[in-house]
Design a protein around this motif. Structure first.
Motif, mmCIF file in Angstrom:
data_model
loop_
_atom_site.group_PDB
_atom_site.id
_atom_site.type_symbol
_atom_site.label_atom_id
_atom_site.label_comp_id
_atom_site.label_asym_id
_atom_site.label_seq_id
_atom_site.Cartn_x
_atom_site.Cartn_y
_atom_site.Cartn_z
ATOM 1 N N SER A 1 -21.727 1.226 -34.202
ATOM 2 C CA SER A 1 -20.833 1.371 -33.060
ATOM 3 C C SER A 1 -20.591 2.843 -32.737
ATOM 4 C CB SER A 1 -19.503 0.658 -33.353
ATOM 5 O OG SER A 1 -18.654 0.661 -32.229
ATOM 6 N N ILE B 1 -21.450 4.918 -29.319
ATOM 7 C CA ILE B 1 -20.353 5.574 -28.605
ATOM 8 C C ILE B 1 -20.683 7.039 -28.351
ATOM 9 C CG2 ILE B 1 -17.968 6.400 -28.921
ATOM 10 C CD1 ILE B 1 -17.527 3.593 -30.365
ATOM 11 N N GLU C 1 -16.775 0.072 -26.660
ATOM 12 C CA GLU C 1 -17.557 1.306 -26.729
ATOM 13 C C GLU C 1 -17.243 2.249 -25.567
ATOM 14 O OE1 GLU C 1 -21.328 -0.900 -28.985
ATOM 15 O OE2 GLU C 1 -21.518 -0.234 -26.903
#
Length: 515
Positions: free
Chosen positions: A32, A36, A66
């Motif tokens: 993640s 991002i 995100e």
């Protein structure tokens, strides 16, 4: 503190732990964070700079998560757009915030041409998915794959983190500015009560993410490195199955959603024993529904929150044990650990326990102000306190009882509806001579939007004609569900409609006069 601090801590302490789950797709905290940083690089490449606003119009998803992080990563503010609004309302909020970048999912891609026309401030539109959208709008996946990660600028503290648009008494939405500290302090305060998200939590995003309430849950999960599970929309059967499949520990629902959940056939067969904490607000919960909920979810602890976006959003909490007391259950609870609350008269003087006045609050969650609205900000934050517009009283133990609204607002199914917005739309119909919009009791929605109409020149439009007329101008959930046609309106000496008299006809026999 910075919104991104929780992300960085989670990557350090549990990089391989699940961060997000959506539609069969699971991403770890490390995965993640990489996405991002790349999405942040893409936004920077589109010209987004610290202090700019980046908006998202989407159902709940891992991309939503995100995108908000990516905006904060480069020092911008995210603007969650109400998915239930009309195109005109959405365009107004984008123009008002000066939003140069908008991310839409497949549900709203068709609205992009109209949004571009009505919100010329938009320089870039992105689409959630693998393929390009209308007018060649790039997809998020294309941008992430083709961008290099950038470093977190570590903007935080009192810097602007988000703008949430709410209805307005003047008939147009106004942007509530919340800082990094606002959002973090409110989440931490709720967690400190012991009744909200704790380490090891798996949180279900089934309330819409354009609400500050759900974003408070998002911030809390990030702070403890828990797991986000996203439901694109509320469906009682799907929620029951998701609780069982993903062993959900925490969720936010309004009472209407709780009712649908516990009464659904799927809930009768699903194993929902993992659900430890259920936070609700927006309207009081009936004793009958509490009993049904307790029977269906015996291991789940109920907590009520009295909240508003301007306080990021929690003001008071009514804990699980207090739900066993029939009197306290009619209250909104006591001030949350991070909040100071008072009841004041028209001159902001303190009132004694039992006396009704305006509820005011302050603390680390109090908003920065309304975007580009210094007059409204000064009025709302007079003397440093957030003036809620709600009337209530405190008992001797500090429990808050909300009895009326000073400001003209209706809460229906957890959504705020300002009467002025509906009246402005309704009054443009040629068959309406005078109108007043009020909230009346509703078994399912807590309150429903009710219109009192004095026909113009003896011409009486039908209810369906008026509904259609209003729906063309404002969001569907604001359209009156019921109508009342009258021959005269109760007026003050100054010619103002006395709405209290109109409301009293419907609320006189209710335990609590507002939801």
């Amino acid at each position: 503190m910075e919104i991104t601090q929780g992300l960085l801590r989670a990557v350090q302490q549990g990089p391989d732990a699940p961060a997000t789950v959506f539609m069969g797709r699971t991403r770890t905290w490390a995965e993640s964070a990489e996405r991002i940083a790349r999405l942040a690089g893409a936004l920077r490449g589109l010209g987004v700079r610290p202090g700019d606003r980046a908006a998202i119009l989407s159902a709940n998803s891992d991309i939503y998560h995100e995108f908000m992080f990516a905006a904060c990563w480069i020092g911008a503010a995210f603007v969650p757009v109400n998915t239930r609004w009309s195109v005109a309302e959405i365009a107004f909020s984008l123009e008002d915030a000066g939003t140069a970048v908008l991310l839409v999912d497949e549900n709203f891609a068709s609205a992009v041409p109209d949004l571009r026309k009505q919100a010329p401030v938009l320089n870039h539109v992105l689409v959630d998915g693998d393929d390009s959208g209308p007018d060649g709008a790039p997809s998020v996946e294309e941008l992430i794959a083709g961008s290099e990660p950038v470093a977190d600028v570590r903007h935080g503290d009192d810097a602007l983190a988000a703008i949430f648009y709410t209805g307005g008494t003047t008939g147009v939405p106004k942007g509530v500015m919340l800082s990094h500290d606002n959002l973090i302090v409110s989440a931490l305060g709720s967690m400190a009560s012991g009744h909200w998200i704790q380490p090891g939590a798996t949180y279900l995003h089934t309330a819409p993410m354009f609400h500050a309430a759900d974003i408070s849950g998002w911030v809390a999960v990030n702070l403890v490195g828990g797991t986000h599970v996203f439901a694109p929309r509320f469906d009682a059967g799907a929620v029951a199955r998701m609780i069982e499949e993903h062993r959900i520990t925490d969720a936010i629902l309004v009472p209407t959603m709780i009712q649908m959940l516990v009464d659904s056939p799927e809930a009768a067969h699903a194993d929902m024993s993992s659900l430890q904490r259920l936070l609700y607000g927006g309207s009081p919960i009936s004793e009958a529904l509490i009993e049904r909920t307790t029977a269906r979810l015996p291991g789940t602890r109920l907590t009520q929150a009295y909240a508003m976006t301007e306080m990021s959003p929690v003001i008071t909490l009514l804990g699980p044990e207090e739900h066993h007391d029939p009197l306290l259950r009619r209250s909104g609870g006591r001030a949350a650990p991070h909040v100071e609350m008072r009841i004041v008269d028209e001159d902001d003087n303190d009132l004694p326990p039992g006396a009704t006045g305006q509820i005011v609050a302050r603390g680390g969650g109090r908003m920065l102000g309304y975007w580009n609205r210094p007059k409204e900000t000064a009025e709302a934050l007079a003397n440093g306190w957030m003036h809620t517009g709600d009337a209530g009283y405190l008992d001797d133990d500090g429990y808050l009882f909300v009895v009326d609204r000073v400001k003209d607002m209706i809460i229906s199914g957890g959504e705020n509806v300002y009467s002025t917005e509906v009246e402005n739309a309704l009054a443009t119909h040629s068959g309406v001579g005078m109108c007043a919009v009020i909230g009346v009791p509703d078994q399912r929605w807590g309150e429903r939007v009710h219109a009192v109409v004095l026909p113009a020149g003896g011409v009486r439009a039908t209810e369906e004609e008026l509904r259609r007329h209003v729906r063309e101008r404002i969001a569907g959930y604001k359209v009156p569900r019921s109508f009342e046609f009258v021959e005269s309106m109760p007026l003050s000496g100054a010619g103002k409609i006395l709405k209290r008299e109109l409301r009293d006809r419907h609320w006189n026999h209710q335990e609590r006069h507002v939801s």
